[in-house]
Design an enzyme around this catalytic site. Structure first.
Site, PDB file in Angstrom:
ATOM      1  N   LYS A  83       0.846  -1.201   0.000  1.00 24.84           N
ATOM      2  CA  LYS A  83       0.000   0.000   0.000  1.00 24.84           C
ATOM      3  C   LYS A  83       0.880   1.250   0.000  1.00 24.84           C
ATOM      4  O   LYS A  83       1.497   1.577   1.014  1.00 24.84           O
ATOM      5  CB  LYS A  83      -0.922   0.049   1.225  1.00 24.84           C
ATOM      6  CG  LYS A  83      -1.899   1.210   1.138  1.00 24.84           C
ATOM      7  CD  LYS A  83      -2.350   1.710   2.500  1.00 24.84           C
ATOM      8  CE  LYS A  83      -1.892   3.091   2.873  1.00 24.84           C
ATOM      9  NZ  LYS A  83      -2.012   4.183   1.941  1.00 24.84           N
ATOM     10  N   CYS A  99      12.851  12.080   6.358  1.00 25.35           N
ATOM     11  CA  CYS A  99      13.052  11.614   7.738  1.00 25.35           C
ATOM     12  C   CYS A  99      14.435  12.043   8.193  1.00 25.35           C
ATOM     13  O   CYS A  99      14.681  12.215   9.375  1.00 25.35           O
ATOM     14  CB  CYS A  99      13.007  10.094   7.834  1.00 25.35           C
ATOM     15  SG  CYS A  99      11.718   9.345   6.897  1.00 25.35           S
ATOM     16  N   GLU A 103       9.169  16.728  15.400  1.00 21.52           N
ATOM     17  CA  GLU A 103       9.404  16.665  13.953  1.00 21.52           C
ATOM     18  C   GLU A 103       8.396  17.563  13.229  1.00 21.52           C
ATOM     19  O   GLU A 103       7.197  17.466  13.455  1.00 21.52           O
ATOM     20  CB  GLU A 103       9.256  15.221  13.463  1.00 21.52           C
ATOM     21  CG  GLU A 103       9.605  15.083  11.983  1.00 21.52           C
ATOM     22  CD  GLU A 103       9.614  13.641  11.509  1.00 21.52           C
ATOM     23  OE1 GLU A 103       8.639  12.919  11.782  1.00 21.52           O
ATOM     24  OE2 GLU A 103      10.602  13.238  10.854  1.00 21.52           O
TER      25      GLU A 103
END
Ligand code: UN1
Length: 517
Positions: free
Chosen positions: A193, A302, A407
């Site tokens: 997915k 990231c 983040e």
């Protein structure tokens, strides 16, 4: 993205009204719609008016079909010799090489980063393909002497079975290939997915593997929403391992389900990566590094540099020079050769970035560059048509502030000051995450101490926090991950089980730990 219902499509790409391509899932070797015919839209983040295509908004039933097809395919795929499986990845790499520019253009249109970067993303897939192709001839086991006479001990890797893969939009080619290529070489099959923001790249990857000769059912693509398709994959009883890259909030849900269902799970989640610059550093180099680390991919990696820890002696000079350079970065459509920084992926994410800028100001940090939604024109692009945000720098940030700890996943850099290497390391390690890190210094002793003491899965010396290579282990410590690694030989630890085999050729009962004690 407003999902809608259109008439069903019966080929891979059917041209709907207004020439909108209608893409499909790929299950058991067939392109198909979602079981209830619903679809969602894929739009260009640099120009939201540009509808790139529609994709199936799939159901639990679609995931079930995909999992069953993957299990059926696994019965034979596990018996195909690994070098032969690797050969398919080699062919996939060759096809990607041939189609590199065209694929990069698709990726730039659907997720916004400049062509140079999407070409790099495809190249990461190519590197992974060629690496994994040859790993099919290695994947070494370990043989040891037995403690008994006339007995042989072997241990080797075996596949797990059906694996579920849930990937993000920021590296829509690299991250799926980091998993699918080694996972397939190891003998597993997949239900995949991709992120809703980058479904097209996933269809391209499937096309490539079909052309490379992958047997039907080995890779099943199911598009759709995380809370339906992602959940169905995570909870499906036939799927034995899950690899997830994304937010910590979603990762926690995935991990919980996998824990209850005793599934293998690989999590790659948040980061709050810092670049440290000591007073002896080559500042020119450090500036290039932070520009690339903080604003490359519009900060949406990231591994992005979201903190800059500057020694107080070079703090002011570095800031002045950095702001001068960062203010010249050109925002725009990633297809334009002049663009340095593309858009944010979607409206929701841009709102989140705006929210953090507000938080930073309220916390008392000083916004010395950017901080706003970008407007105006860039070449043929009206920036108001896309989700553009100005490269942003905050100074006077302290480790306790939220913009120093959380983040943001955008072009927002928080600058902190330090007085020593020890303090820099302490600041670096004060966050919950630990993916990437970087130090600029000319002093080998300091570099080695940083390499040892920075709490991160990756440390760069005199290089930016981004730039991981396909044949090296990739992943983070602390809240970034759960101890697994993607990339290189390390990813095979996730995609295989160890089988230990004892062959007794003594012709009699030999009792380990008893007859030889
Ligand atoms: C990511 O940020 O999700 O090291 C992956 C890098 C790239 C991979 C990044 N090679 O920045």
């Amino acid at each position: 993205m407003a999902p809608g219902i259109y008439s069903r499509c019966h080929t891979n790409i059917l041209i709907l009204k207004m020439n909108t391509p209608c893409f499909q899932n790929f299950i058991d070797g067939q392109w198909c719609d979602s079981s209830d015919g619903k679809i969602f839209e894929n739009r260009n983040p640099a120009n939201w008016n540009e509808l790139l295509g529609t994709f199936p908004l799939s159901t639990k039933e679609d995931v079930n079909r995909a999992a069953n097809a993957a299990l059926e395919a696994f019965r034979d795929w596990r018996l195909v010799p690994a070098p032969e499986r690797g050969d398919i990845m080699r062919r996939a790499g060759e096809i990607m090489l041939r189609r590199k520019n065209e694929i990069a253009e698709i990726m730039t249109r659907e997720m916004g980063k400049p062509l140079t970067e999407t070409k790099g993303d495809v190249q990461e897939g190519i590197d992974t393909a060629f690496y994994c192709a040859t790993e099919g001839r290695r994947m070494f086991g370990i043989n040891t002497p037995s403690e008994l006479r006339n007995k042989l001990n072997l241990s080797f890797r075996v596949p797990i079975g059906v694996c579920g893969l849930i990937t993000p939009w920021n590296f829509p080619m690299a991250i799926p290939t980091w998993n699918i290529f080694p996972g397939l070489v190891a003998g597993n099959t997949f239900v995949f997915k991709p992120a809703e923001d980058t479904p097209w790249t996933a269809n391209v990857l499937v096309e490539i593997l079909i052309e490379a000769g992958l047997p039907k059912g080995c890779l099943n693509l199911v598009h759709g929403a995380g809370d339906v398709v992602g959940t169905a994959i995570t909870e499906h009883p036939l799927i034995r391992a899950i690899s997830f890259t994304g937010s910590n909030a979603t990762g926690a849900i995935v991990a919980q389900s996998c824990g209850i269902l005793t599934k293998h799970v690989c999590l790659e989640m948040g980061g709050k990566n810092a670049q440290i610059v000591m007073e002896d550093a080559d500042l020119d180099l450090a500036i290039e590094g932070v520009l690339w680390g903080a604003f490359g991919t519009t900060g949406q990696r990231c591994t992005a540099t979201s903190r800059l820890i500057l020694h107080e002696k070079i703090h002011d000079e570095m800031i002045a020079r950095l702001v001068e350079r960062a203010s010249k970065l050109r925002l725009g459509n990633g297809l334009d050769a002049t663009t340095d920084v593309g858009p944010i992926i979607n409206e929701k994410q841009r709102k989140n970035i705006e929210r953090y800028v507000k938080i930073g100001k309220e916390e008392g940090a000083k916004c010395i560059l950017g901080g706003k939604i970008a407007e105006g024109r860039a070449g043929s692009t009206d920036l108001r048509d896309g989700w553009f945000f100005q490269p942003t720098i905050f100074t006077g940030v302290t480790p306790q502030m939220r913009i120093a700890k959380e983040e943001i996943f955008g072009p927002v850099l928080s600058v902190l000051a330090c007085r020593s290497l020890e303090e820099a390391i302490e600041i670096n390690n004060s966050v919950i995450y630990g993916l990437s890190s970087s130090i600029y210094t000319q002093d080998i002793n300091r570099a080695m101490i940083a390499a040892r003491d920075l709490e991160a899965g990756i440390t760069y010396i005199n290089a930016a926090t981004i730039g991981a290579e396909a044949h090296m282990p990739f992943g983070g410590v602390k809240a970034t991950g759960n101890g697994h690694r993607e990339g290189g030989w390390a990813v095979f630890d996730f995609y295989t089980e160890w089988k230990s085999v004892y062959i007794d050729y003594s012709g009699k009962l030999q009792r380990a730990q008893i007859d030889n004690a």
